[in-house]
Design an enzyme around this catalytic site. Structure first.
Site, mmCIF file in Angstrom:
data_model
loop_
_atom_site.group_PDB
_atom_site.id
_atom_site.type_symbol
_atom_site.label_atom_id
_atom_site.label_comp_id
_atom_site.label_asym_id
_atom_site.label_seq_id
_atom_site.Cartn_x
_atom_site.Cartn_y
_atom_site.Cartn_z
ATOM 1 N N GLY A 1 0.811 -1.322 0.044
ATOM 2 C CA GLY A 1 -0.082 0.020 -0.035
ATOM 3 C C GLY A 1 0.811 1.224 0.008
ATOM 4 N N SER B 1 4.165 -3.753 -4.945
ATOM 5 C CA SER B 1 4.130 -5.037 -4.248
ATOM 6 C C SER B 1 3.334 -6.041 -5.192
ATOM 7 C CB SER B 1 3.915 -5.314 -2.833
ATOM 8 O OG SER B 1 2.568 -4.549 -2.544
ATOM 9 N N ASP C 1 4.898 -0.701 -13.920
ATOM 10 C CA ASP C 1 5.357 -1.441 -12.551
ATOM 11 C C ASP C 1 6.005 -2.774 -12.693
ATOM 12 O OD1 ASP C 1 4.294 0.685 -11.760
ATOM 13 O OD2 ASP C 1 2.384 -0.180 -10.715
HETATM 14 C C1 GLA Z 1 0.294 2.720 -10.802
HETATM 15 C C2 GLA Z 1 0.206 1.695 -12.046
HETATM 16 C C3 GLA Z 1 0.850 2.129 -13.131
HETATM 17 C C4 GLA Z 1 0.996 3.803 -13.127
HETATM 18 C C5 GLA Z 1 1.165 4.496 -11.931
HETATM 19 C C6 GLA Z 1 0.964 5.824 -12.075
HETATM 20 O O1 GLA Z 1 1.417 2.467 -10.080
HETATM 21 O O2 GLA Z 1 0.085 0.508 -11.674
HETATM 22 O O3 GLA Z 1 0.701 1.379 -14.172
HETATM 23 O O4 GLA Z 1 -0.159 4.087 -14.081
HETATM 24 O O5 GLA Z 1 0.052 4.180 -10.988
HETATM 25 O O6 GLA Z 1 2.044 6.491 -12.859
#
Ligand code: GLA
Length: 366
Positions: free
Chosen positions: A98, A103, A148
């Site tokens: 969070g 994660s 991510d």
């Molecule tokens: C989250 C999403 C990413 C991206 C970010 C904002 O982490 O998983 O894909 O959009 O927010 O940049």
């Protein structure tokens, strides 16, 4: 298997608009020990939560909670016709949940990578990243971009990665400033609004694109929109949608300028752009919160801070700060004390190292 969380230097909410991002994998990770068990069942024990769960390899039904990530990844790996058998999985890790350090992306990326190795499935790292993203979309309900999962799988020690989220071309950008540290400050606010509001932002961006496409049929996403095109049609926009689109168009440009600044060792210029990103995320994109704004404002007043901004999806989680090595201790003490005074909560601070992406590691002895 060790799968890192990620930070993002700049380029926020640009990935699902097919723009650029500048993330890096870091030294906080999910670890998983995985072994075939000769059955058709996947048994998982999550050490941090002290919880266990099981599912059949043929059961692709959504459930609630963390097990969904593993069901989703298993399902999409199976869909390609590859054969997976049952495994026992032990998961542990030190990525704060969070906190906006992904994660869940690390879990999907690492688990997919481990099954890929164990059963010789032959997926590329990029394909595994897309499987993780699809899991978020279809099993968890968050219409996230690819940043991510990509970062967790493609990280490189000492480097950020400039990723073009349309072509998926990427370039490693060294971040080797010996006299500076990357410090995250965790507001300890967990983002309950994050998944619904995230999907709303995505829709608003698509609404903006639909409007502009009437005039410019070649536009496929906000990536293709120039500031001039946007401003020319501002009267036709709903004011909120206009603000969202303005942020994204500016953020993409800012990222390109920020990469240039890094290449020229201009950390002061880079830091100014981080502040500008925060302002945009707070005022135009409206994904910040009082706690994040407070931390960024406070950071600006402390000597030795080059730049600071909220990081990730928003509504809580961490700020990312670039701080002179010699000022880190004072920075940490001052900002933690001020935050505690204001919100009666002690923030956590993490001094980050940039690391390699997902890899197989041997189990520690003992
Ligand atoms: C989250 C999403 C990413 C991206 C970010 C904002 O982490 O998983 O894909 O959009 O927010 O940049």
């Amino acid at each position: 298997m060790a799968a890192p969380g990620r930070i993002n230097f700049i380029g926020e909410h640009t990935d699902y608009n097919k723009g650029f991002v500048l993330p890096a994998a870091v030294d906080k990770r999910i670890y998983a020990a995985i072994a075939k068990n000769g059955t058709g069942t996947i048994n998982v024990f999550a050490q941090q939560l002290n919880e266990s769960s099981s599912f059949s390899i043929f059961d692709g039904r959504r459930r609630s909670g963390w097990i969904n990530y593993l069901i989703g990844v298993t399902h999409f790996l199976q869909q390609t016709g590859d054969t997976i058998e049952g495994v026992d999985v032990l998961i542990d890790g030190d990525i704060p949940v969070g906190a906006g350090m992904s994660s869940s992306a690390a879990l999907c990326s690492g688990y997919g990578f481990a099954l890929n190795e164990l059963f010789g499935l032959d997926f590329s790292r990029m394909e595994l990243a897309f499987i993780g993203q699809k899991t978020e979309h279809e099993f968890v309900g968050v219409k996230c971009g690819i940043m991510d999962q990509f970062a967790s799988l493609h990280g490189k020690k000492g480097h950020a990665i400039k990723l073009d989220c349309r072509s998926m071309d990427y370039e490693y950008v060294p971040f080797d400033f010996d006299d500076y540290r990357i410090v995250l400050i965790n507001t300890m606010v967990s983002h309950s609004l994050a998944s619904t509001e995230y999907n709303v932002r995505r829709q608003q961006c698509e609404d903006g694109v639909a409007l502009l496409q009437k005039y410019y049929p070649d536009i496929k996403s906000l990536r293709d929109v120039s500031y001039e095109q946007l401003t020319r049609h501002w009267k036709e926009f709903n004011a909120t949608v206009y603000d969202r689109c303005t942020f994204v168009v500016n953020e993409n440009q800012r990222l390109l300028a920020a990469c240039d600044a890094l290449r020229h060792n201009d950390l002061a210029g880079f830091g100014e752009m981080m502040y500008a990103t925060h302002k945009g995320l707070s005022k135009r994109y409206e994904v910040s919160c009082r706690e994040l704004d407070f931390l960024v404002e406070k950071a600006k007043t402390i000597p030795g801070v080059m730049g600071a901004r909220m990081m990730g999806g928003g509504f809580g989680g961490c700020t990312i700060n670039i701080v002179e090595q010699s000022a880190v201790e004072r920075f940490g003490n001052e900002i933690a004390a001020a935050y505690k005074k204001e919100f009666a909560v002690a923030p956590e601070l993490y001094d980050m190292q940039l690391e390699d992406g997902v890899k197989i590691v041997s189990a520690p002895a003992g």
